[in-house]
Design an enzyme around this catalytic site. Sequence first.
Site, PDB file in Angstrom:
ATOM      1  N   TYR A 196       0.832  -1.204   0.000  1.00 12.04           N
ATOM      2  CA  TYR A 196       0.000   0.000   0.000  1.00 12.04           C
ATOM      3  C   TYR A 196       0.860   1.246   0.000  1.00 12.04           C
ATOM      4  O   TYR A 196       2.065   1.175   0.223  1.00 12.04           O
ATOM      5  CB  TYR A 196      -0.956  -0.006   1.198  1.00 12.04           C
ATOM      6  CG  TYR A 196      -0.310   0.308   2.538  1.00 12.04           C
ATOM      7  CD1 TYR A 196       0.498  -0.619   3.187  1.00 12.04           C
ATOM      8  CD2 TYR A 196      -0.506   1.545   3.161  1.00 12.04           C
ATOM      9  CE1 TYR A 196       1.084  -0.343   4.408  1.00 12.04           C
ATOM     10  CE2 TYR A 196       0.072   1.831   4.393  1.00 12.04           C
ATOM     11  CZ  TYR A 196       0.876   0.885   5.007  1.00 12.04           C
ATOM     12  OH  TYR A 196       1.456   1.172   6.217  1.00 12.04           O
ATOM     13  N   LYS A 243       6.561  -1.866   1.827  1.00 10.28           N
ATOM     14  CA  LYS A 243       5.368  -1.291   2.471  1.00 10.28           C
ATOM     15  C   LYS A 243       4.210  -2.276   2.339  1.00 10.28           C
ATOM     16  O   LYS A 243       3.256  -2.068   1.585  1.00 10.28           O
ATOM     17  CB  LYS A 243       5.029   0.080   1.876  1.00 10.28           C
ATOM     18  CG  LYS A 243       4.147   0.903   2.805  1.00 10.28           C
ATOM     19  CD  LYS A 243       4.183   2.370   2.443  1.00 10.28           C
ATOM     20  CE  LYS A 243       3.143   3.176   3.193  1.00 10.28           C
ATOM     21  NZ  LYS A 243       3.279   3.160   4.639  1.00 10.28           N
ATOM     22  N   GLU A 291      11.816   2.161  14.226  1.00 11.31           N
ATOM     23  CA  GLU A 291      10.921   3.248  13.782  1.00 11.31           C
ATOM     24  C   GLU A 291       9.630   3.165  14.575  1.00 11.31           C
ATOM     25  O   GLU A 291       9.455   2.264  15.408  1.00 11.31           O
ATOM     26  CB  GLU A 291      10.642   3.117  12.282  1.00 11.31           C
ATOM     27  CG  GLU A 291       9.960   1.798  11.929  1.00 11.31           C
ATOM     28  CD  GLU A 291       9.817   1.553  10.437  1.00 11.31           C
ATOM     29  OE1 GLU A 291       9.674   2.513   9.681  1.00 11.31           O
ATOM     30  OE2 GLU A 291       9.826   0.363  10.044  1.00 11.31           O
ATOM     31  N   LEU A 294      11.062   1.250   7.074  1.00  7.50           N
ATOM     32  CA  LEU A 294      10.462   1.767   5.844  1.00  7.50           C
ATOM     33  C   LEU A 294      11.109   3.125   5.571  1.00  7.50           C
ATOM     34  O   LEU A 294      11.164   3.974   6.474  1.00  7.50           O
ATOM     35  CB  LEU A 294       8.953   1.948   6.020  1.00  7.50           C
ATOM     36  CG  LEU A 294       8.287   2.432   4.737  1.00  7.50           C
ATOM     37  CD1 LEU A 294       8.137   1.276   3.751  1.00  7.50           C
ATOM     38  CD2 LEU A 294       6.942   3.064   5.015  1.00  7.50           C
TER      39      LEU A 294
END
Length: 297
Positions: free
Chosen positions: A33, A147, A180, A205
């Site tokens: 996505y 992702k 993250e 990411l």
Amino acid sequence: MPRTAYVNGRYLPHAKAAVHIEDRGYQFADGVYEVVPVHRGILVDEELHLDRLERSLGELRIAMPMRREALKLISRQVMRRNQLSNGFLYMQITRGVAPRDHKFPTAAKPAVVMTVRQMKPASPEKLEKGVSVITVPDIRWARRDIKSVSLLPNCLAKQQAHEAGAMEAWMVEADGRVTEGTSTNAWIVTQDNVLVTRNANQDILNGITRMALLDRIAEEGVTFEERAFTVEEARAAKEAFITSSTNYVMPVTAIDGKPVGNGHPGILTMKLREAYVSHIEGAAGGASGAEEAKTAA
Ligand code: PDD
């Protein structure tokens, strides 16, 4: 106004928009996505988002469902049909519909969904106070650069943050290094004013907001290190913040219930937020929306 979604070639009322039960996104989280910010009707850093989308698909050996120009055309249709000027576009592509079997189907056609959502402006209080994060073990897979829609560990961690009264969870490896946030990249400013964010390899990411900000940082002459930092370093930091397409640059003022620096949004953080907002304004081609952009997210 009724919301409209794009699903596999059709524009449907949001409430009626559905995919097949044997869509591999539903069965196996076999899909990817993108979330693209929309500012004054413009898709911000659209090419970078489409580059990342193509890369994610390539890594999973899912075919691009159509040419990039066609994806762009549909995204504009979805925005137009929903009269979206500020918010974000959500694109999802899965490997398609096939009888449940782990190995790749030979005949499935990638399934495409696009929706948009208005962005609620961040209240001035949120920006003045900043947000809190907690730290949790990173229990995800080893290809976080893709992702993928497989976001269960992220959802568990975000829920844990929510239940702890925090806005985000920073995920941490066994050796204490932060990877993250669940849906954001993590940054700190050390006591001697060095800006630090993790280098983008397969561990995180590579955020488009992160990339756009790195370009601005180079222009602003900020001392900068692209490397992993530990929770300990983050707790001792002068400033901290998160970045994403939905939060832009958001100050973090508490980590695990303890204040970061003086407990207020940092000076460099807010300067970088301004720099990112100018970048968005540049994309939208003017300064007249600057005030809305400052509080968006
Ligand atoms: N999340 N890291 C993770 C795990 C993310 O899911 C995201 C984005 C980011 C920031 O990437 P970007 O700057 O390109 O938005 C970092 C989106 C917004 C989401 O899942 O809603």
